[in-house]
Design a protein around this motif. Structure first.
Motif, mmCIF file in Angstrom:
data_model
loop_
_atom_site.group_PDB
_atom_site.id
_atom_site.type_symbol
_atom_site.label_atom_id
_atom_site.label_comp_id
_atom_site.label_asym_id
_atom_site.label_seq_id
_atom_site.Cartn_x
_atom_site.Cartn_y
_atom_site.Cartn_z
ATOM 1 N N THR A 55 13.767 -9.434 -4.458
ATOM 2 C CA THR A 55 13.906 -9.913 -3.081
ATOM 3 C C THR A 55 13.898 -8.737 -2.112
ATOM 4 O O THR A 55 13.256 -8.782 -1.055
ATOM 5 N N ALA A 56 14.599 -7.674 -2.471
ATOM 6 C CA ALA A 56 14.638 -6.485 -1.623
ATOM 7 C C ALA A 56 13.249 -5.885 -1.463
ATOM 8 O O ALA A 56 12.847 -5.496 -0.360
ATOM 9 N N CYS A 57 12.495 -5.816 -2.544
ATOM 10 C CA CYS A 57 11.132 -5.285 -2.474
ATOM 11 C C CYS A 57 10.250 -6.170 -1.593
ATOM 12 O O CYS A 57 9.418 -5.670 -0.822
ATOM 13 N N THR A 58 10.446 -7.467 -1.698
ATOM 14 C CA THR A 58 9.673 -8.404 -0.888
ATOM 15 C C THR A 58 9.919 -8.171 0.592
ATOM 16 O O THR A 58 8.986 -8.108 1.396
ATOM 17 N N HIS A 59 11.183 -8.025 0.962
ATOM 18 C CA HIS A 59 11.534 -7.860 2.370
ATOM 19 C C HIS A 59 11.178 -6.470 2.907
ATOM 20 O O HIS A 59 11.096 -6.275 4.117
ATOM 21 N N ALA A 60 10.982 -5.514 2.012
ATOM 22 C CA ALA A 60 10.639 -4.163 2.443
ATOM 23 C C ALA A 60 9.149 -3.865 2.317
ATOM 24 O O ALA A 60 8.698 -2.783 2.677
ATOM 25 N N GLY A 61 8.390 -4.822 1.779
ATOM 26 C CA GLY A 61 6.956 -4.614 1.624
ATOM 27 C C GLY A 61 6.585 -3.645 0.516
ATOM 28 O O GLY A 61 5.492 -3.091 0.500
ATOM 29 N N GLN A 62 7.501 -3.437 -0.439
ATOM 30 C CA GLN A 62 7.267 -2.495 -1.534
ATOM 31 C C GLN A 62 6.612 -3.236 -2.707
ATOM 32 O O GLN A 62 7.262 -3.552 -3.713
ATOM 33 N N VAL A 63 5.316 -3.482 -2.581
ATOM 34 C CA VAL A 63 4.616 -4.320 -3.560
ATOM 35 C C VAL A 63 4.565 -3.660 -4.933
ATOM 36 O O VAL A 63 4.910 -4.273 -5.951
#
Length: 320
Positions: A55-63
């Motif tokens: 979820t954190a990666c999703t919200h930070a754009g860290q694909v």
């Protein structure tokens, strides 16, 4: 964190809570650092930790980081992904505009995608104005839940976003014909120990209604002088631009903000607003300007996360 470090013992649930707390505040680096410490403390991550990290990666754009974490969960920790994990990967790819990859990922899933998976793909299609995949996603949504209001609203909004007003109206008419209803968006703000509720365009606070709208106009006027431009693309109706600006001005979080600024002293404690939907781009933009003009910290907790507005910036980095 103070409480976490004073605990006599910390199990996996404690670490999950810490990582989720970082996640809600948009602190991916701290969440990842906490995750990396778990093996050192002989704590094996579970599926909940990976939900938080994805979820954190999703919200930070860290694909790429998100995809690596997903692979690590399966290969390094032998944890079978649940529907929620798959949904987050669809969200991760979709938010980044990689819609064809997201669709391919869904088609190759070992389990049948559910309503959330198709809804996640659809939201990404709307954001990136890909009507073709949006229509396909809605077809799948309606197969699973024929009377789900979100399916109709999403498709209507997708058509409106690209100017296909007749198609948008056709979907809304179909929604009415089938008796499918949609609940209102609302925002809560607490002032002096009392919670006040606002819905879009309401005048529930009759004695304060005029003052609230005057304050809001003052905020918007001041913001325009600093470069704010109303994001009329967030009003998905075929109406004139001036009318769209009026519609934007009635969003519930804006009304809650104006009310809180009227009712509280300048430069005091942060203003905290809770919203039951995702904050729209225009409200998000205005909150940044309002934080400068009022010299106040404004915290909006929408359905996805916390947004901390301070000195003209937001903790989400404008990616949410």
């Amino acid at each position: 964190m103070e409480l976490f470090h004073t605990m006599p013992g910390r199990d996996v649930a404690s670490w999950n809570s810490l990582i989720n707390g970082f996640l809600a505040a948009g602190l991916l680096d701290k969440a990842k650092a906490a995750f990396d410490q778990m093996p050192e403390k002989s704590i094996k991550p579970d599926e909940v930790v990976f939900l938080a990290l994805l979820t954190a990666c999703t919200h930070a754009g860290q694909v790429d980081l998100g995809l690596n974490i997903f692979d690590s969960m399966r290969l390094d920790y032998q944890i079978d992904p649940s529907m929620k994990h798959y949904s987050l990967i669809v969200d991760l790819l979709g938010r980044a505009g990689r819609l064809n990859e997201a669709l391919k990922f869904i088609e190759e899933m070992p389990i049948n995608p559910d309503l959330v998976i198709w809804g996640t793909l659809f939201c990404a299609c709307r954001a990136h104005k890909n009507v073709e995949i949006a229509e396909f996603a809605v077809t799948k949504l309606l197969e699973l839940e024929p009377k789900h209001p979100g399916s109709y609203v999403f498709l209507s909004n997708a058509y409106a976003a690209v100017g296909r007003w007749e198609d948008a109206e056709r979907v809304r008419s179909s929604m009415q014909d089938k008796g499918v209803g949609k609940g209102p968006g609302w925002s809560h703000v607490e002032v002096d120990g009392q919670v006040h509720r606002f819905v879009a365009g309401d005048n529930a606070h009759h004695k304060d209604a005029n003052e609230i709208h005057q304050k809001l106009e003052e905020i918007m006027s001041g913001a325009r002088k600093q470069g704010y431009m109303p994001g009329t693309e967030w009003v998905l109706h075929n109406i004139e631009e001036e009318e769209k600006e009026d519609a934007l001005g009635s969003h519930s979080e804006k009304l809650a903000l104006a009310f809180a600024l009227i009712q509280t002293s300048p430069k005091t404690a942060p203003i905290r607003i809770v919203k039951n939907l995702r904050i729209c781009g225009d409200c998000h933009s205005l909150m940044k300007y309002a934080s400068i003009m009022s010299q106040r910290e404004i915290i909006v907790r929408d359905i996805k996360r916390f947004h901390h507005f301070k000195d003209g910036t937001c903790s989400c980095g404008d990616y949410w």
